[in-house]
Design an enzyme around this catalytic site. Structure first.
Site, PDB file in Angstrom:
ATOM      1  N   SER A 169     -48.882  26.987   8.495  1.00 44.44           N
ATOM      2  CA  SER A 169     -48.220  25.691   8.153  1.00 44.44           C
ATOM      3  C   SER A 169     -47.045  25.869   7.382  1.00 44.44           C
ATOM      4  O   SER A 169     -46.523  26.783   6.984  1.00 44.44           O
ATOM      5  CB  SER A 169     -49.169  24.755   7.210  1.00 44.44           C
ATOM      6  OG  SER A 169     -49.327  25.304   6.064  1.00 44.44           O
ATOM      7  N   LYS A 170     -46.365  24.497   7.118  1.00 40.92           N
ATOM      8  CA  LYS A 170     -45.297  24.614   6.326  1.00 40.92           C
ATOM      9  C   LYS A 170     -45.093  25.303   5.021  1.00 40.92           C
ATOM     10  O   LYS A 170     -44.088  26.042   4.610  1.00 40.92           O
ATOM     11  CB  LYS A 170     -44.586  23.230   6.007  1.00 40.92           C
ATOM     12  CG  LYS A 170     -43.974  22.523   7.323  1.00 40.92           C
ATOM     13  CD  LYS A 170     -43.532  21.228   7.069  1.00 40.92           C
ATOM     14  CE  LYS A 170     -43.097  20.482   8.346  1.00 40.92           C
ATOM     15  NZ  LYS A 170     -42.524  19.074   7.950  1.00 40.92           N
ATOM     16  N   ARG A 171     -46.281  25.220   4.322  1.00 42.22           N
ATOM     17  CA  ARG A 171     -46.462  26.042   2.853  1.00 42.22           C
ATOM     18  C   ARG A 171     -46.445  27.409   3.265  1.00 42.22           C
ATOM     19  O   ARG A 171     -46.024  28.272   2.058  1.00 42.22           O
ATOM     20  CB  ARG A 171     -47.755  25.551   2.079  1.00 42.22           C
ATOM     21  CG  ARG A 171     -48.898  25.831   2.789  1.00 42.22           C
ATOM     22  CD  ARG A 171     -50.073  25.077   2.337  1.00 42.22           C
ATOM     23  NE  ARG A 171     -51.356  25.314   3.004  1.00 42.22           N
ATOM     24  CZ  ARG A 171     -52.317  26.482   2.585  1.00 42.22           C
ATOM     25  NH1 ARG A 171     -51.937  27.244   2.043  1.00 42.22           N
ATOM     26  NH2 ARG A 171     -53.212  26.658   3.365  1.00 42.22           N
TER      27      ARG A 171
ATOM     28  N   GLY B 211     -44.437  28.671   5.474  1.00 42.69           N
ATOM     29  CA  GLY B 211     -43.114  29.186   6.038  1.00 42.69           C
ATOM     30  C   GLY B 211     -42.818  28.893   7.524  1.00 42.69           C
ATOM     31  O   GLY B 211     -41.929  29.073   8.262  1.00 42.69           O
TER      32      GLY B 211
END
Length: 500
Positions: free
Chosen positions: A264-266, A268
């Site tokens: 996910s975005k967390r 990268g």
């Protein structure tokens, strides 16, 4: 013979990459695109780009440009397309009606919310065992007479649906765990007044459009994420219903974060274009992505793109989920910065300097190009990302730079530094043949005459001429900067150190 042997290069292999503009081109999508591209480039086939934009509620048309931009930066080109599913609705409706006519589908009058319809990839990549109820509509008994129907596929009762996966081998799903999935949604209407819509059927679902497109575009190999495995039995049933042999399926493992959860975005998993803006080399990014879930065999990790194409095979794709490692990506980038032939690296550096307003056209050819090449070659062992050439290395490309306050505080604190720098400027101004050894000799002679260690003068000089405490070897730096720039910068440093 393997399904992706070079001997098949004349067999008309066709693959597709089919992003949906409901989000950016993220790491997982980019890896899928790359695998398709490597496979088809190795086998001499064709790659089709298809934009799956039939989900009107979730689509963001403005994201298409970002997806295309990300692919171009990644170096993943396509041979046909982009084709937009939103412009091909008539084709899907015709196929659904064909299935209706041959008994593979039925009109369903149930409320739309009764079934999920299997519109997209299901989390986890596997269909969970579940009890499926079949509505009376499939037997010609409308559950809700008087409403517009959807078209739903009539899944066989009993038995299994099988397919071969080039990565996961034989797969088998019980038909009794596959719902009668929607092909076309129910139409809107009836419309009576001006501008009101009255349509027989609504938009197609993912399952319908993807199969019809893959048939129409003559796709031979479907290479996609393992989260689509659960969709595949439905699609195999559709191929059978339309009387077409399914393509070769190859489901590649998912990419997880370091904590082994879905990327996910967390972790990268942001827009691939953000990695471009950060300053990663596209070839380094390709190298990194290719090894997320695929191995060429052996321990070699640094691979040029030509090597990736030569070595890529579906047999090398792992069944184990890959782990995204930001530190590893940065390692690949530094490896490529250091090892690429200098002429391959120069266009990337030139583009970075142009964006920063530091580029000079005199560096494009002749003696200027030779200087530019030598300078980049000197700098690259200490560069981590492309913007470092315009920031950390700014003093090599312009006289408009500032000296790092921390470096000044550390290396200019000795009271002898001003006189030493002045004496060095005078000594270097007398050097006739400007080369490494003569610069070295002159600097050490000034330090000896000033009764200081050479290291004190070397460190002070580095801050004076490039503004940094850390830089390439001093005398190589002097040669690259040239006599006049070095002497002028030393004298400027003396003025900066002079008491007010």
């Amino acid at each position: 013979m393997s399904s992706d042997s070079p001997a098949n290069s004349t067999s008309g292999i066709r693959v597709r990459f089919a992003p949906s503009p409901t989000g950016y081109l993220h790491v997982g999508g980019a890896r899928t695109a790359l695998f398709n591209w490597l496979f088809v480039r190795r086998n001499g086939g064709a790659m089709v780009l298809r934009i799956e934009d039939t989900d009107a509620e979730r689509n963001k048309p403005e994201l298409v440009d970002g997806i295309l931009e990300g692919l171009r930066w990644l170096g993943v080109d396509w041979d046909e397309g982009p084709f937009y599913q939103s412009q091909r609705t008539d084709l899907y409706r015709a196929a659904a009606k064909k299935l209706l006519a041959n008994g593979s589908a039925f009109l369903c009058y149930c409320a739309a919310e009764k079934y999920a319809g299997g519109d997209h990839a299901e989390e986890g990549g596997e269909t969970k065992a579940r009890r499926i109820s079949r509505c009376t509509c499939r037997d010609g008994q409308p559950s809700t007479p008087g409403v517009k129907p959807a078209i739903r596929f009539k899944v066989p009762v009993g038995g299994v649906t099988k397919f071969y996966d080039a990565v996961f081998n034989e797969r088998e799903f019980s038909n009794d765990e596959i719902e009668d999935f929607v092909l076309l949604r129910s139409g809107k209407g009836p419309g009576k007044g001006p501008g009101e819509v009255d349509e027989e059927f609504g938009l197609p679902t993912y399952q319908m459009s993807v199969v019809v497109d893959d048939i129409d575009m003559r796709i031979t190999h479907v290479i996609r994420g393992a989260d689509h495995i659960s969709n595949t039995p439905k699609q195999v049933l559709l191929y059978n219903g339309l009387g077409v042999k399914p393509p070769v399926f190859a489901h590649v493992p998912l990419i997880l974060g370091a904590d082994k959860s879905r990327l996910s975005k967390r972790h990268g998993a942001t827009d691939v274009n953000l990695y471009r803006k950060e300053g990663f080399l596209p070839e380094a990014f390709r190298n990194f992505l290719a090894l997320l879930g695929w191995s060429p065999g052996g321990d070699e990790e640094f691979l040029r793109t030509s090597q990736l194409i030569e070595k890529f095979s579906l047999e090398g794709v792992s069944r184990t989920n890959a782990v995204f490692d930001r530190a590893k990506l940065e390692w690949f980038n530094t490896q490529h910065l250091q090892k690429l032939p200098i002429e391959d690296l120069l266009p990337e550096v030139a583009a970075e300097l142009q964006a920063a307003g530091l580029w000079k056209e005199t560096w494009a050819a002749g003696e200027g190009h030779a200087w530019f090449s030598k300078t980049v070659d000197l700098l690259r062992p200490r560069v981590r990302l492309l913007p470092d050439f315009a920031t950390w290395s700014r003093a090599f490309f312009t006289d408009d730079f500032t000296r790092d306050p921390a470096a000044r505080e550390k290396f200019w604190k000795d009271p002898k530094v001003p006189s030493l720098l002045g004496n060095l400027a005078a000594a270097l101004d007398q050097v006739a043949d400007w080369n490494h050894d003569n610069c070295d000799h002159a600097t050490r002679a000034v330090a000896e005459a000033g009764a200081v260690k050479a290291g004190l003068l070397i460190n002070a000089t580095r801050v004076a001429i490039v503004g940094q405490a850390v830089a390439p070897p001093l005398f190589d730096t002097m040669v690259v900067l040239g006599k006049s720039r070095v002497v002028n910068r030393l004298r400027d440093a003396c003025r900066e150190l002079a008491p007010a």
